[in-house]
Design a protein around this motif. Sequence first.
Motif, mmCIF file in Angstrom:
data_model
loop_
_atom_site.group_PDB
_atom_site.id
_atom_site.type_symbol
_atom_site.label_atom_id
_atom_site.label_comp_id
_atom_site.label_asym_id
_atom_site.label_seq_id
_atom_site.Cartn_x
_atom_site.Cartn_y
_atom_site.Cartn_z
ATOM 1 N N SER A 111 1.023 -1.397 0.191
ATOM 2 C CA SER A 111 0.088 0.047 -0.031
ATOM 3 C C SER A 111 0.896 1.245 -0.137
ATOM 4 O O SER A 111 1.867 1.338 0.601
ATOM 5 C CB SER A 111 -0.845 -0.087 1.238
ATOM 6 N N THR A 112 0.460 2.319 -0.918
ATOM 7 C CA THR A 112 1.299 3.578 -0.760
ATOM 8 C C THR A 112 0.410 4.717 -0.042
ATOM 9 O O THR A 112 0.917 5.589 -0.075
ATOM 10 C CB THR A 112 1.362 3.849 -2.065
ATOM 11 N N ARG A 113 -0.479 4.476 0.581
ATOM 12 C CA ARG A 113 -1.261 5.271 1.498
ATOM 13 C C ARG A 113 -0.234 5.511 2.634
ATOM 14 O O ARG A 113 0.542 4.985 3.106
ATOM 15 C CB ARG A 113 -2.467 4.805 2.099
ATOM 16 N N ALA A 127 4.641 4.245 7.160
ATOM 17 C CA ALA A 127 6.213 3.986 6.657
ATOM 18 C C ALA A 127 6.917 4.636 7.731
ATOM 19 O O ALA A 127 6.969 4.565 9.062
ATOM 20 C CB ALA A 127 6.115 4.490 5.238
ATOM 21 N N GLY A 128 7.796 5.347 7.053
ATOM 22 C CA GLY A 128 8.850 6.244 8.095
ATOM 23 C C GLY A 128 8.397 7.683 8.591
ATOM 24 O O GLY A 128 6.859 7.985 8.468
ATOM 25 N N THR A 140 3.680 21.705 -6.441
ATOM 26 C CA THR A 140 2.879 21.207 -5.330
ATOM 27 C C THR A 140 3.745 20.363 -4.346
ATOM 28 O O THR A 140 4.811 19.915 -4.828
ATOM 29 C CB THR A 140 1.733 20.463 -5.570
ATOM 30 N N ALA A 141 3.668 20.698 -2.936
ATOM 31 C CA ALA A 141 4.477 19.948 -2.160
ATOM 32 C C ALA A 141 3.780 19.008 -1.255
ATOM 33 O O ALA A 141 2.438 19.254 -1.066
ATOM 34 C CB ALA A 141 4.952 20.853 -1.109
ATOM 35 N N LEU A 142 4.049 17.814 -1.162
ATOM 36 C CA LEU A 142 3.500 16.559 -0.673
ATOM 37 C C LEU A 142 4.137 16.209 0.614
ATOM 38 O O LEU A 142 5.169 16.293 0.869
ATOM 39 C CB LEU A 142 3.235 15.466 -1.551
ATOM 40 N N GLN A 143 3.245 15.998 1.747
ATOM 41 C CA GLN A 143 3.892 15.513 3.016
ATOM 42 C C GLN A 143 3.794 14.106 3.007
ATOM 43 O O GLN A 143 2.355 13.567 2.877
ATOM 44 C CB GLN A 143 3.331 15.916 4.157
ATOM 45 N N LEU A 144 4.656 13.228 2.888
ATOM 46 C CA LEU A 144 4.359 11.506 2.682
ATOM 47 C C LEU A 144 5.170 11.222 3.797
ATOM 48 O O LEU A 144 6.228 11.637 4.398
ATOM 49 C CB LEU A 144 4.968 11.173 1.575
ATOM 50 N N SER A 145 4.866 9.663 4.149
ATOM 51 C CA SER A 145 5.939 8.887 4.887
ATOM 52 C C SER A 145 7.255 8.693 4.293
ATOM 53 O O SER A 145 7.251 8.264 3.159
ATOM 54 C CB SER A 145 5.202 7.811 5.523
ATOM 55 N N LEU A 182 7.826 8.270 -7.714
ATOM 56 C CA LEU A 182 8.567 9.122 -6.769
ATOM 57 C C LEU A 182 8.767 8.379 -5.499
ATOM 58 O O LEU A 182 7.676 7.620 -4.962
ATOM 59 C CB LEU A 182 8.053 10.372 -6.698
ATOM 60 N N LYS A 183 10.063 8.264 -4.906
ATOM 61 C CA LYS A 183 10.163 7.488 -3.492
ATOM 62 C C LYS A 183 10.390 8.882 -2.771
ATOM 63 O O LYS A 183 11.284 9.576 -2.942
ATOM 64 C CB LYS A 183 11.185 6.680 -3.512
ATOM 65 N N ALA A 184 9.515 8.978 -1.672
ATOM 66 C CA ALA A 184 9.571 9.969 -0.847
ATOM 67 C C ALA A 184 10.765 9.889 0.061
ATOM 68 O O ALA A 184 11.024 9.209 1.098
ATOM 69 C CB ALA A 184 8.447 10.008 0.075
ATOM 70 N N ASP A 185 11.523 10.945 -0.284
ATOM 71 C CA ASP A 185 12.924 11.231 0.533
ATOM 72 C C ASP A 185 12.858 12.821 1.118
ATOM 73 O O ASP A 185 12.480 13.654 -0.063
ATOM 74 C CB ASP A 185 14.140 10.972 -0.178
#
Length: 133
Positions: free
Chosen positions: A16-18, A30-31, A78-83, A114-117
């Motif tokens: 899941s990518t949620r 995730a992190g 746009t800026a996204l806040q992700l784990s 895109l991998k969230a770093d």
Amino acid sequence: EAAKIPRELVSATPDSTRTGTLAGSGSGIAGRPVTVTINVSVPDSTPSTDDVYLATDRTNFSPAEIRMTRVDARTFTTALQLSEGTQIRYDFSRGNFANVERDRLGGIVTPRTLKADDGAQTHDVVRQWADIN
């Protein structure tokens, strides 16, 4: 409607990518939260009055998921806040399925990944829109 399904009846897979927290758990899937910035340049043929939207696999590529902020006549962000570590797939539209992005030959675009770093940024280019030749 999916929104009316009680959360305790919803199952998630490890793929899941949620992002966010599990109901009642207080811990991220995730992190730690990180901010990623997605930038896109659009073709000159894009109507100046149109908005550009980010569509992700988090909503099954809903064409009006996230309205992007106009930087100038042909650039949106746009800026996204992700784990941290979350991987999302995404593409762009002008708000509905009739005007999604297409590749330079008019074909369906393979979603970008895109991998969230922390501090990750993209600089994407829309080659053309489905409704504008």
